[in-house]
Design a protein around this motif. Structure first.
Motif, PDB file in Angstrom:
ATOM      1  N   ALA A  78       0.831  -1.206   0.000  1.00 44.48           N
ATOM      2  CA  ALA A  78       0.000   0.000   0.000  1.00 44.48           C
ATOM      3  C   ALA A  78       0.866   1.257   0.000  1.00 44.48           C
ATOM      4  O   ALA A  78       0.559   2.244  -0.694  1.00 44.48           O
ATOM      5  N   LYS A  79       1.952   1.237   0.754  1.00 42.04           N
ATOM      6  CA  LYS A  79       2.850   2.388   0.792  1.00 42.04           C
ATOM      7  C   LYS A  79       3.539   2.574  -0.556  1.00 42.04           C
ATOM      8  O   LYS A  79       3.753   3.703  -1.009  1.00 42.04           O
ATOM      9  N   PHE A  80       3.883   1.461  -1.180  1.00 42.05           N
ATOM     10  CA  PHE A  80       4.484   1.528  -2.517  1.00 42.05           C
ATOM     11  C   PHE A  80       3.518   2.195  -3.496  1.00 42.05           C
ATOM     12  O   PHE A  80       3.892   3.100  -4.248  1.00 42.05           O
ATOM     13  N   LEU A  81       2.267   1.754  -3.494  1.00 45.23           N
ATOM     14  CA  LEU A  81       1.284   2.292  -4.421  1.00 45.23           C
ATOM     15  C   LEU A  81       1.041   3.784  -4.186  1.00 45.23           C
ATOM     16  O   LEU A  81       0.896   4.551  -5.142  1.00 45.23           O
ATOM     17  N   SER A  82       0.993   4.189  -2.926  1.00 44.49           N
ATOM     18  CA  SER A  82       0.727   5.599  -2.622  1.00 44.49           C
ATOM     19  C   SER A  82       1.832   6.498  -3.164  1.00 44.49           C
ATOM     20  O   SER A  82       1.568   7.622  -3.615  1.00 44.49           O
ATOM     21  N   LYS A  83       3.078   6.019  -3.134  1.00 44.67           N
ATOM     22  CA  LYS A  83       4.188   6.802  -3.668  1.00 44.67           C
ATOM     23  C   LYS A  83       4.265   6.668  -5.186  1.00 44.67           C
ATOM     24  O   LYS A  83       4.529   7.634  -5.895  1.00 44.67           O
ATOM     25  N   PHE A  84       4.003   5.469  -5.683  1.00 49.33           N
ATOM     26  CA  PHE A  84       4.079   5.236  -7.124  1.00 49.33           C
ATOM     27  C   PHE A  84       3.064   6.089  -7.878  1.00 49.33           C
ATOM     28  O   PHE A  84       3.346   6.592  -8.975  1.00 49.33           O
ATOM     29  N   ASP A  85       1.876   6.254  -7.311  1.00 51.17           N
ATOM     30  CA  ASP A  85       0.818   7.030  -7.966  1.00 51.17           C
ATOM     31  C   ASP A  85       1.233   8.472  -8.231  1.00 51.17           C
ATOM     32  O   ASP A  85       0.629   9.160  -9.058  1.00 51.17           O
ATOM     33  N   GLU A  86       2.266   8.946  -7.540  1.00 47.28           N
ATOM     34  CA  GLU A  86       2.752  10.300  -7.768  1.00 47.28           C
ATOM     35  C   GLU A  86       3.596  10.394  -9.039  1.00 47.28           C
ATOM     36  O   GLU A  86       3.852  11.488  -9.534  1.00 47.28           O
ATOM     37  N   SER A  87       4.019   9.236  -9.558  1.00 47.48           N
ATOM     38  CA  SER A  87       4.849   9.203 -10.762  1.00 47.48           C
ATOM     39  C   SER A  87       3.962   9.132 -11.995  1.00 47.48           C
ATOM     40  O   SER A  87       3.539   8.058 -12.401  1.00 47.48           O
ATOM     41  N   LYS A  88       3.665  10.268 -12.591  1.00 45.78           N
ATOM     42  CA  LYS A  88       2.805  10.284 -13.772  1.00 45.78           C
ATOM     43  C   LYS A  88       3.577   9.816 -15.006  1.00 45.78           C
ATOM     44  O   LYS A  88       3.112   8.982 -15.772  1.00 45.78           O
ATOM     45  N   GLY A  89       4.754  10.375 -15.181  1.00 46.30           N
ATOM     46  CA  GLY A  89       5.600   9.963 -16.295  1.00 46.30           C
ATOM     47  C   GLY A  89       6.768   9.144 -15.787  1.00 46.30           C
ATOM     48  O   GLY A  89       6.848   8.828 -14.601  1.00 46.30           O
ATOM     49  N   ALA A  90       7.669   8.783 -16.687  1.00 45.47           N
ATOM     50  CA  ALA A  90       8.829   7.971 -16.308  1.00 45.47           C
ATOM     51  C   ALA A  90      10.109   8.637 -16.787  1.00 45.47           C
ATOM     52  O   ALA A  90      10.123   9.351 -17.790  1.00 45.47           O
ATOM     53  N   ILE A  91      11.177   8.392 -16.065  1.00 45.90           N
ATOM     54  CA  ILE A  91      12.491   8.950 -16.390  1.00 45.90           C
ATOM     55  C   ILE A  91      13.172   8.062 -17.427  1.00 45.90           C
ATOM     56  O   ILE A  91      13.226   6.838 -17.274  1.00 45.90           O
ATOM     57  N   SER A  92      13.683   8.669 -18.470  1.00 44.55           N
ATOM     58  CA  SER A  92      14.423   7.927 -19.495  1.00 44.55           C
ATOM     59  C   SER A  92      15.915   8.156 -19.302  1.00 44.55           C
ATOM     60  O   SER A  92      16.357   9.300 -19.151  1.00 44.55           O
ATOM     61  N   ILE A  93      16.672   7.079 -19.297  1.00 42.56           N
ATOM     62  CA  ILE A  93      18.124   7.173 -19.177  1.00 42.56           C
ATOM     63  C   ILE A  93      18.746   6.980 -20.557  1.00 42.56           C
ATOM     64  O   ILE A  93      18.288   6.153 -21.350  1.00 42.56           O
ATOM     65  N   ALA A  94      19.787   7.747 -20.835  1.00 44.94           N
ATOM     66  CA  ALA A  94      20.514   7.586 -22.099  1.00 44.94           C
ATOM     67  C   ALA A  94      21.440   6.378 -21.969  1.00 44.94           C
ATOM     68  O   ALA A  94      22.559   6.482 -21.462  1.00 44.94           O
ATOM     69  N   PHE A  95      20.958   5.218 -22.414  1.00 39.22           N
ATOM     70  CA  PHE A  95      21.750   3.996 -22.334  1.00 39.22           C
ATOM     71  C   PHE A  95      22.716   3.886 -23.510  1.00 39.22           C
ATOM     72  O   PHE A  95      22.380   4.253 -24.636  1.00 39.22           O
ATOM     73  N   GLN A  96      23.876   3.353 -23.218  1.00 38.11           N
ATOM     74  CA  GLN A  96      24.882   3.083 -24.246  1.00 38.11           C
ATOM     75  C   GLN A  96      25.110   1.585 -24.341  1.00 38.11           C
ATOM     76  O   GLN A  96      25.245   0.912 -23.318  1.00 38.11           O
ATOM     77  N   HIS A  97      25.103   1.073 -25.568  1.00 35.13           N
ATOM     78  CA  HIS A  97      25.309  -0.360 -25.767  1.00 35.13           C
ATOM     79  C   HIS A  97      26.659  -0.798 -25.206  1.00 35.13           C
ATOM     80  O   HIS A  97      27.684  -0.130 -25.399  1.00 35.13           O
ATOM     81  N   LYS A  98      26.640  -1.901 -24.489  1.00 35.18           N
ATOM     82  CA  LYS A  98      27.864  -2.450 -23.909  1.00 35.18           C
ATOM     83  C   LYS A  98      28.064  -3.862 -24.440  1.00 35.18           C
ATOM     84  O   LYS A  98      27.224  -4.736 -24.213  1.00 35.18           O
ATOM     85  N   PRO A  99      29.159  -4.117 -25.150  1.00 30.24           N
ATOM     86  CA  PRO A  99      29.411  -5.479 -25.653  1.00 30.24           C
ATOM     87  C   PRO A  99      29.469  -6.469 -24.512  1.00 30.24           C
ATOM     88  O   PRO A  99      30.032  -6.193 -23.450  1.00 30.24           O
ATOM     89  N   HIS A 100      28.822  -7.620 -24.698  1.00 31.54           N
ATOM     90  CA  HIS A 100      28.812  -8.640 -23.653  1.00 31.54           C
ATOM     91  C   HIS A 100      29.694  -9.805 -24.054  1.00 31.54           C
ATOM     92  O   HIS A 100      29.948 -10.050 -25.229  1.00 31.54           O
TER      93      HIS A 100
END
Length: 280
Positions: free
Chosen positions: A257-279
């Motif tokens: 319930a505490k998770f949901l109450s805080k999560f509901d405040e996140s309308k959008g999402a943060i995008s990270i600039a990922f760089q491909h890493k050879p595996h």
């Protein structure tokens, strides 16, 4: 005369009663609520490391997927996870790390694996940096292999800080299913909100979360859509091990319930600039 007045009064009562029913019907149909018996997962056995994890003063990192995975209609879906800051005030099982405005740099590694088993091999890796807690997203890019239709694969998020000495790993299963009937319905949808409801109704978990969040990022004051996304999480993440009591497998409703109450405040999402890493 008396009979006529009585008939008029009864007619008025009937109109009021009918109006009340209509209003109630409209109000109840405004919010799409996923059925409690909806199967958003894949029916797979729960595996260690799925969903969410925390250790000591590390942040609670939660992948927003049912414990047994979920479906997507896209070969290059968008993945979501939630990062909460370290909880250093209490170890009580009902305490959930609180969101604050503090910034703490960290590195995130996204890993896509060829299957869901223990022997699965990484087929794509990418790294990025962040500093905020909150909701994050990553769309599988063109330089990554597409998901294989009908095959259960696993994706993983690795959070690292302090030069890699502090680390949290979580993962979840995903299956790409190409449903022609679903595609036809989506083609007629006029908004992300309509798409979200279609995806949720057909149990395409990844796409439903993405469509709801995309809509809310542009319409942050849409309380109806926010409630629908929250209801979706309540069904899909019910009994999720990420919200288990400390050192047990028992689901903690208060923690969830505490998770949901805080999560509901996140309308959008943060995008990270990922760089491909050879595996390897």
């Amino acid at each position: 005369m008396t009979s006529t007045k009585t008939q008029i009064k009864n007619s008025i009562k009937n109109v009021i009663a009918l109006s009340t029913i209509c209003i109630a019907t409209v109000a109840s149909s405004t919010i799409f609520v996923p059925a409690a018996f909806a199967q958003y997962g894949l029916g797979l056995p729960k595996s260690a490391g799925s969903g969410g994890a925390t250790r000591g003063d590390l942040p609670l990192l939660t992948i927003l997927v049912p414990d047994d995975g979920g479906k997507t209609s896209s070969s290059r879906p968008t993945f979501y996870w939630y990062i909460a800051p370290p909880d250093i005030t209490s170890t009580d099982s009902t305490t959930f790390p609180q969101i604050d405005n503090g910034k703490s740099p960290f590195q995130v590694t996204f890993i896509l694996r060829d299957s869901n088993g223990r022997e699965s091999k990484p087929i794509f890796m990418a790294q990025g940096k962040g500093e905020d807690s909150g909701l994050y997203k990553f769309t599988l890019p063109e330089n990554a292999p597409e998901l294989v239709k009908g095959k259960v694969q696993r994706w993983q998020i690795r959070w690292q800080a302090n030069g890699g000495t502090a680390q949290v790993d979580v993962s979840a299963a995903i299956r790409y299913d190409n449903d022609p009937m679903l595609a036809k319905e989506i083609a007629t949808a006029k908004s992300d909100l309509e798409k979200a409801r279609i995806y949720a109704k057909r149990a395409y978990w990844y796409d439903a979360i993405n469509a709801y969040t995309s809509w809310l990022s542009k319409n942050p004051k849409d309380d109806v859509a926010n409630a629908e996304r929250s209801n979706l999480l309540k069904v899909g993440l019910q009994n999720h091990r990420a919200f288990a009591k400390v050192n047990t497998e028992e689901f903690d409703p208060a923690k969830f319930a505490k998770f949901l109450s805080k999560f509901d405040e996140s309308k959008g999402a943060i995008s990270i600039a990922f760089q491909h890493k050879p595996h390897r």
